[in-house]
Design an enzyme around this catalytic site. Structure first.
Site, PDB file in Angstrom:
ATOM      1  N   TYR A 101       0.864  -1.194   0.000  1.00  0.00           N
ATOM      2  CA  TYR A 101       0.000   0.000   0.000  1.00  0.00           C
ATOM      3  C   TYR A 101       0.894   1.236   0.000  1.00  0.00           C
ATOM      4  O   TYR A 101       1.920   1.269   0.721  1.00  0.00           O
ATOM      5  CB  TYR A 101      -0.883   0.010   1.257  1.00  0.00           C
ATOM      6  CG  TYR A 101      -1.657   1.299   1.452  1.00  0.00           C
ATOM      7  CD1 TYR A 101      -2.951   1.443   0.970  1.00  0.00           C
ATOM      8  CD2 TYR A 101      -1.062   2.401   2.095  1.00  0.00           C
ATOM      9  CE1 TYR A 101      -3.646   2.636   1.119  1.00  0.00           C
ATOM     10  CE2 TYR A 101      -1.757   3.587   2.246  1.00  0.00           C
ATOM     11  CZ  TYR A 101      -3.052   3.700   1.758  1.00  0.00           C
ATOM     12  OH  TYR A 101      -3.736   4.870   1.900  1.00  0.00           O
ATOM     13  N   GLU A 189      -3.301   7.427  -4.122  1.00  0.00           N
ATOM     14  CA  GLU A 189      -3.321   6.213  -3.298  1.00  0.00           C
ATOM     15  C   GLU A 189      -3.244   4.992  -4.201  1.00  0.00           C
ATOM     16  O   GLU A 189      -4.003   4.897  -5.169  1.00  0.00           O
ATOM     17  CB  GLU A 189      -4.599   6.161  -2.458  1.00  0.00           C
ATOM     18  CG  GLU A 189      -4.638   4.964  -1.530  1.00  0.00           C
ATOM     19  CD  GLU A 189      -5.936   4.908  -0.714  1.00  0.00           C
ATOM     20  OE1 GLU A 189      -7.020   4.797  -1.312  1.00  0.00           O
ATOM     21  OE2 GLU A 189      -5.850   4.969   0.518  1.00  0.00           O
TER      22      GLU A 189
END
Ligand code: GDP
Ligand code: MN
Length: 381
Positions: A101, A189
């Site tokens: 992530y 993101e």
């Protein structure tokens, strides 16, 4: 403005971040053609602006064109948490060894950029952070200095990404940060950012929020915006800097300011009518703006009457009225107008309206009176 995954990936590619090769498709046939072009296994991905598409059945691995077409048929039109799928992204399947992530945001309180990285990507990052706060590492970045090589490596080590991929992962983080800054993003993101069998770091998902106040620096972003506006009247309104939303009634509503337009919608339904649209002309509207607004409404066939409700602050009511009268004289408007104004120069505006008052231009003293008249006229026509 939030981008779709495929748009974010297009920007990533331009910034030097690896992304799988892919194509946009809006029909099962296009999905098949895309799969044929890409060759091999492909992933069919619903393009909706909501997370958790995978779990909702909006992401399907396909062995080839036949399966891609079938998956596309199943996913198109699907409702994912209230978002209907109109578009798909067909991309080459990736060989996933690990899912990470990574995100970049603004930390307004710290007046710095904030990077967050985790070795536990691919799932809901809030859940990961709640369960194991140490699994997500953060780092503030001085916007003047940027993300240094050293800091990027530190992020990779602290987050515990695979050692073998450290150099490439640090480089990917720096490219992503470069995109975040140079494209004026509020958010970048990537979940998951993957490690492939070949040891490459690839962005498998993209969530990008652009700062629309910076659009003047990126004329090419207009193309992204166009992808959102399917309705031709909305597109025309946007071209003229107006905010138009289609509704299903028959009274066209023009007002300045979203609050005023919303209360006008309420009044119209209170007196038994239904609004055909929501058209906010914004602050400081003048003659040209009113003309544009009325012209936009002529393209909406469900409009039977138009209610113009203006409160003059910076906006001058006499200028607005000049625009209305001018437009009514030259545009050959197919419906009657009910006009209610108050605020700056309202006296002058009312005097102007009184001179041209007819069954096509109907002045009203209050909002309620205006709503009643507009609803009545819409029913008559
Ligand atoms: P989200 O559920 O909306 O966040 O969609 P993502 O794009 O993040 O995809 C969800 C999951 O689908 C990923 O974490 C992967 O596990 C899987 N996935 C997506 N693309 C591929 C691919 O090309 N190959 C494989 N094997 N899995 C994929
Ligand atoms: Mn994701």
């Amino acid at each position: 403005m939030d981008l779709f995954e495929y748009q974010g990936k297009e920007l990533f590619a331009r910034a030097g971040v690896s992304v799988p090769e892919g194509r946009v498709a809006t029909t099962p046939a296009e999905a098949r053609a895309a799969a044929e072009e890409l060759g091999g296994r492909v992933v069919v991905k619903a393009q909706v602006q909501v997370g958790g598409r995978g779990k909702a059945g909006g992401i399907k691995l396909s062995e080839g064109p036949d399966e891609a077409e079938a998956h596309a048929a199943a996913i198109l039109g699907m409702d994912i948490k209230g978002h209907v799928v109109h578009r798909l992204w067909i991309e080459k399947a990736s060989d996933i060894v690990a899912e990470y992530y990574a995100s970049f945001t603004l930390d307004r309180a710290a007046k710095k950029h904030l990077a967050m990285v985790s070795a536990r990507g691919g799932m809901d990052i809030e859940a990961v952070a709640a369960e194991d706060p140490d699994a997500v590492v953060g780092l503030h970045i001085d916007p003047v200095i940027g993300l240094t090589n050293w800091q990027a490596s530190e992020l990779v080590y602290r987050a515990g990404l695979d050692r073998g991929a450290a150099r490439k992962a640090a480089a990917a983080l720096r490219s992503l940060y470069g995109a975040f800054v140079s494209l004026d993003c509020d958010l970048v993101e990537v979940n998951p950012l993957i490690l492939t069998g070949d040891g490459d770091i690839v962005a498998l998902d993209a969530k990008v929020t652009l700062d629309s106040n910076a659009f003047f620096r990126h004329p090419d972003f207009e193309a992204f915006r166009e992808a959102f506006t399917v309705d031709p009247i909305e597109a025309l309104a946007r071209e003229r800097d107006l905010n138009f939303i289609k509704l299903d009634g028959s009274v066209g509503i023009v007002g300045n300011g979203a609050g005023l337009v919303m209360s006008t919608l309420d009044l119209v339904s209170l007196v038994g009518g239904k609004a055909a649209n929501f058209l906010d002309v914004g602050g400081g509207a003048g003659e040209e703006t009113m003309r544009n607004a009325l012209e936009v409404l002529t393209h909406d066939p469900s409009v039977r009457s138009v209610l113009i409700n203006i409160f003059g602050g910076i906006t001058r009511c006499d200028q607005v009225t000049g625009g209305i009268i001018g437009a009514a004289g030259t545009l050959d408007l197919p419906w009657p107008l009910v006009v209610r104004l108050d605020g700056t120069n309202a006296e002058e505006a009312r005097a102007m309206l009184a001179e041209v008052a007819s069954d096509r231009i109907v002045p009203a003293a209050t909002m309620r009176e205006a709503a009643e008249k507009a609803v009545l006229l819409a029913a008559e026509d």
